[in-house]
Design a protein around this motif. Structure first.
Motif, PDB file in Angstrom:
ATOM      1  N   VAL A  66       0.888  -1.327  -0.046  1.00  0.00           N
ATOM      2  CA  VAL A  66       0.135  -0.007   0.091  1.00  0.00           C
ATOM      3  C   VAL A  66       0.922   1.311   0.081  1.00  0.00           C
ATOM      4  CG1 VAL A  66      -1.562   1.369   1.216  1.00  0.00           C
ATOM      5  CG2 VAL A  66      -1.988  -1.077   1.043  1.00  0.00           C
ATOM      6  N   ARG A  67       1.948   1.103   0.925  1.00  0.00           N
ATOM      7  CA  ARG A  67       2.688   2.384   1.058  1.00  0.00           C
ATOM      8  C   ARG A  67       3.367   2.587  -0.538  1.00  0.00           C
ATOM      9  NH1 ARG A  67       3.705   6.970   3.330  1.00  0.00           N
ATOM     10  NH2 ARG A  67       5.806   7.707   3.300  1.00  0.00           N
ATOM     11  N   LEU A  68       4.008   1.548  -0.948  1.00  0.00           N
ATOM     12  CA  LEU A  68       4.608   1.840  -1.960  1.00  0.00           C
ATOM     13  C   LEU A  68       4.047   1.966  -3.347  1.00  0.00           C
ATOM     14  CD1 LEU A  68       7.150  -1.388  -1.708  1.00  0.00           C
ATOM     15  CD2 LEU A  68       7.879   1.162  -1.762  1.00  0.00           C
ATOM     16  N   HIS A  69       2.656   1.569  -3.066  1.00  0.00           N
ATOM     17  CA  HIS A  69       1.755   1.957  -4.238  1.00  0.00           C
ATOM     18  C   HIS A  69       1.395   3.470  -4.328  1.00  0.00           C
ATOM     19  CE1 HIS A  69      -1.811   2.179  -6.785  1.00  0.00           C
ATOM     20  NE2 HIS A  69      -1.451   1.262  -7.342  1.00  0.00           N
ATOM     21  N   CYS A  70       1.462   4.151  -2.994  1.00  0.00           N
ATOM     22  CA  CYS A  70       1.237   5.396  -2.901  1.00  0.00           C
ATOM     23  C   CYS A  70       2.360   6.276  -3.556  1.00  0.00           C
ATOM     24  CB  CYS A  70       0.843   5.749  -1.446  1.00  0.00           C
ATOM     25  SG  CYS A  70      -0.572   5.176  -0.761  1.00  0.00           S
ATOM     26  N   GLU A  71       3.571   5.694  -3.329  1.00  0.00           N
ATOM     27  CA  GLU A  71       4.912   6.448  -3.672  1.00  0.00           C
ATOM     28  C   GLU A  71       5.108   6.096  -5.071  1.00  0.00           C
ATOM     29  OE1 GLU A  71       7.967   5.132  -1.071  1.00  0.00           O
ATOM     30  OE2 GLU A  71       6.763   5.907   0.671  1.00  0.00           O
ATOM     31  N   LEU A  72       4.958   4.805  -5.556  1.00  0.00           N
ATOM     32  CA  LEU A  72       5.422   4.351  -6.949  1.00  0.00           C
ATOM     33  C   LEU A  72       4.445   4.455  -7.846  1.00  0.00           C
ATOM     34  CD1 LEU A  72       8.002   1.871  -5.592  1.00  0.00           C
ATOM     35  CD2 LEU A  72       8.472   4.091  -6.438  1.00  0.00           C
ATOM     36  N   GLY A  73       3.024   4.193  -7.658  1.00  0.00           N
ATOM     37  CA  GLY A  73       2.156   3.981  -8.323  1.00  0.00           C
ATOM     38  C   GLY A  73       1.855   2.761  -8.896  1.00  0.00           C
ATOM     39  N   ASN A  74       1.567   2.428 -10.178  1.00  0.00           N
ATOM     40  CA  ASN A  74       1.387   1.064 -10.615  1.00  0.00           C
ATOM     41  C   ASN A  74       2.444   0.404 -10.923  1.00  0.00           C
ATOM     42  OD1 ASN A  74      -1.164   1.257 -10.017  1.00  0.00           O
ATOM     43  ND2 ASN A  74      -1.951   1.510 -12.097  1.00  0.00           N
ATOM     44  N   ARG A  75       3.751   0.952 -10.503  1.00  0.00           N
ATOM     45  CA  ARG A  75       4.994   0.384 -10.779  1.00  0.00           C
ATOM     46  C   ARG A  75       5.322  -1.069 -10.350  1.00  0.00           C
ATOM     47  NH1 ARG A  75       9.440   4.862 -10.127  1.00  0.00           N
ATOM     48  NH2 ARG A  75      10.735   3.165 -11.187  1.00  0.00           N
ATOM     49  N   TRP A  76       4.803  -2.153 -10.558  1.00  0.00           N
ATOM     50  CA  TRP A  76       4.538  -3.120 -10.028  1.00  0.00           C
ATOM     51  C   TRP A  76       5.863  -3.784  -9.721  1.00  0.00           C
ATOM     52  CZ3 TRP A  76       0.557  -2.835  -7.683  1.00  0.00           C
ATOM     53  CH2 TRP A  76      -0.837  -2.362  -8.135  1.00  0.00           C
ATOM     54  N   SER A  77       6.930  -3.629 -10.915  1.00  0.00           N
ATOM     55  CA  SER A  77       8.094  -4.395 -10.748  1.00  0.00           C
ATOM     56  C   SER A  77       9.073  -3.699  -9.662  1.00  0.00           C
ATOM     57  CB  SER A  77       8.856  -4.301 -11.990  1.00  0.00           C
ATOM     58  OG  SER A  77       8.982  -2.693 -12.443  1.00  0.00           O
ATOM     59  N   ALA A  78       8.916  -2.177  -9.468  1.00  0.00           N
ATOM     60  CA  ALA A  78       9.314  -1.504  -8.571  1.00  0.00           C
ATOM     61  C   ALA A  78       8.989  -2.085  -7.028  1.00  0.00           C
ATOM     62  CB  ALA A  78       9.450   0.113  -8.561  1.00  0.00           C
ATOM     63  N   ILE A  79       7.816  -2.136  -7.028  1.00  0.00           N
ATOM     64  CA  ILE A  79       7.108  -2.456  -5.610  1.00  0.00           C
ATOM     65  C   ILE A  79       7.636  -3.938  -5.504  1.00  0.00           C
ATOM     66  CG2 ILE A  79       5.085  -3.118  -4.584  1.00  0.00           C
ATOM     67  CD1 ILE A  79       3.648  -0.997  -6.311  1.00  0.00           C
ATOM     68  N   LYS A 125       0.627  -7.424  -8.206  1.00  0.00           N
ATOM     69  CA  LYS A 125      -0.428  -6.951  -8.999  1.00  0.00           C
ATOM     70  C   LYS A 125      -1.940  -7.432  -8.923  1.00  0.00           C
ATOM     71  CE  LYS A 125       0.013  -7.381 -13.333  1.00  0.00           C
ATOM     72  NZ  LYS A 125       0.862  -7.196 -14.732  1.00  0.00           N
ATOM     73  N   ASN A 126      -1.768  -8.924  -8.776  1.00  0.00           N
ATOM     74  CA  ASN A 126      -3.043  -9.602  -8.598  1.00  0.00           C
ATOM     75  C   ASN A 126      -3.642  -9.344  -7.134  1.00  0.00           C
ATOM     76  OD1 ASN A 126      -3.340 -10.906 -11.143  1.00  0.00           O
ATOM     77  ND2 ASN A 126      -1.887 -12.616 -10.719  1.00  0.00           N
ATOM     78  N   VAL A 127      -2.680  -9.552  -6.120  1.00  0.00           N
ATOM     79  CA  VAL A 127      -3.284  -9.029  -4.863  1.00  0.00           C
ATOM     80  C   VAL A 127      -3.885  -7.792  -4.650  1.00  0.00           C
ATOM     81  CG1 VAL A 127      -2.404  -8.852  -2.523  1.00  0.00           C
ATOM     82  CG2 VAL A 127      -1.783 -10.917  -3.859  1.00  0.00           C
ATOM     83  N   TRP A 128      -3.337  -6.655  -5.388  1.00  0.00           N
ATOM     84  CA  TRP A 128      -3.590  -5.254  -5.461  1.00  0.00           C
ATOM     85  C   TRP A 128      -4.781  -5.267  -5.867  1.00  0.00           C
ATOM     86  CZ3 TRP A 128      -2.403  -0.852  -3.322  1.00  0.00           C
ATOM     87  CH2 TRP A 128      -3.180   0.301  -3.544  1.00  0.00           C
ATOM     88  N   HIS A 129      -5.185  -5.815  -6.879  1.00  0.00           N
ATOM     89  CA  HIS A 129      -6.469  -5.629  -7.686  1.00  0.00           C
ATOM     90  C   HIS A 129      -7.519  -6.425  -6.966  1.00  0.00           C
ATOM     91  CE1 HIS A 129      -3.962  -4.164 -11.282  1.00  0.00           C
ATOM     92  NE2 HIS A 129      -4.927  -3.259 -11.057  1.00  0.00           N
ATOM     93  N   THR A 130      -7.377  -7.704  -6.546  1.00  0.00           N
ATOM     94  CA  THR A 130      -8.285  -8.620  -5.995  1.00  0.00           C
ATOM     95  C   THR A 130      -8.504  -8.371  -4.396  1.00  0.00           C
ATOM     96  OG1 THR A 130      -6.625 -10.223  -5.555  1.00  0.00           O
ATOM     97  CG2 THR A 130      -7.907 -10.484  -7.605  1.00  0.00           C
TER      98      THR A 130
END
Length: 277
Positions: free
Chosen positions: A79-92, A105-110
């Motif tokens: 959650v935190r990293l998504h706030c910072e990085l957005g949808n940069r899943w590889s970075a997360i 990505k799957n976990v985020w969406h589901t």
DNA sequence: AAGCAAGACAACCGCAGGTGT
DNA sequence: CACACCTGCGGTTGTCTTGCT
């Protein structure tokens, strides 16, 4: 000239991977590494495109993949990293040892996204899981289909046929905090079969199954694997000579990066804040 | 017991960026 | 510098499982 097609469509298999394909791919990479994804399937005798092989390896067969439920900490970090990085899943994913971008990505969406939408303030709390989802997780796993059931059956064969796979092929991402996690990663050589057999509840199931794997069966990953002369001897050397390419990169840098960022987050107090979520 | 809806996740697709020639 | 190729990434889809009615 236009972009080259990702693969020759004709004659190539698509869809779910069979245990045999998994075994072949893993065995090939174990022996030769993956200096050239495009050429790999042909060299490994797989009727797949390189892209597909890469995806399969990265998201599924890689020995350092951690399976199982995401912990509250991991979800909070996402959650935190998504706030910072957005949808940069590889970075997360780079900040989450053993987790793949696809999985995150799957976990985020589901899971996470919905939870945050429902409960923006307390979204990431482990207790915030939806009823249905919780129920499902507690349910014993069943193979998705015949192929996956076969994969489960084949898992033993797979590991037997690829001795040392789990212990040998390691990117070195071993920043595990617990012995259980380490075991999970070590045993993830069996991930293909395990999750194929029960991809949806693989999380819960993996937790229990992992414990059943003895360390004798799956010796601990040796981070020095890639740099060991044995690796070169077992094929990378020949491949390097043939293709003029280097073997698999050491994951030490990535490992250090992850530890660095985790440390930074912890020290900055971000993780404390996240614990509230 | 059967049908339906939703959840879950593996896999595919297309694009962008990097690299070698 | 331009071109061709390869890899990696993110979005999206397909399909199976599970729980509910």
């Amino acid at each position: 000239m236009g972009r080259a097609p990702c693969c020759e469509k004709e004659g190539l298999r698509r869809g779910a991977w069979s245990p045999e394909e998994d075994q072949r791919l893993a065995a090939y990479i174990r022996q030769h590494g993956h200096p050239n994804w495009r050429a790999l399937p042909r060299q490994a005798g797989l009727l797949r495109c390189g892209k597909s092989c890469r995806l399969r390896w990265i998201n599924y067969l890689r020995p350092d993949i951690k399976r199982g439920n995401f912990s509250a900490d991991e979800e909070a970090l996402i959650v935190r990293l998504h706030c910072e990085l957005g949808n940069r899943w590889s970075a997360i994913a780079a900040q989450l040892p053993g987790r793949t971008d696809n999985e995150i990505k799957n976990v985020w969406h589901t899971h996470i996204k919905k939870r945050l939408e429902e409960d923006p303030e307390g979204g990431a709390s482990a207790g915030g899981r939806q009823k249905k989802q919780k129920a499902r997780k507690s349910k014993p796993a069943a193979p998705k289909n015949k192929k996956q059931a076969a994969a489960a059956d084949n898992s033993e064969t797979f590991m037997t046929a690829s001795p040392g796979l789990s212990s040998s092929v390691s990117s070195g991402v071993t920043t595990f905090s617990t012995a259980a996690e380490s075991t999970a990663a070590v045993s993830s050589g069996d991930t293909a079969a395990t999750t194929s057999a029960s991809p949806q509840t693989g999380a819960a199931k993996a937790d229990t199954e992992m414990e059943s794997f003895s360390s004798a069966e799956f010796p601990p990953i040796d981070e020095s694997f890639w740099s060991s002369p044995d690796v070169v001897d077992m094929g990378l050397g020949a491949m390097d000579e043939e293709l003029g390419l280097a073997g698999p990169p050491s994951a030490a840098t990535r490992d250090e990066d992850m530890e660095f960022w985790l440390k930074m987050l912890l020290e900055s107090g971000d993780m404390r804040d996240l614990s509230v979520l």
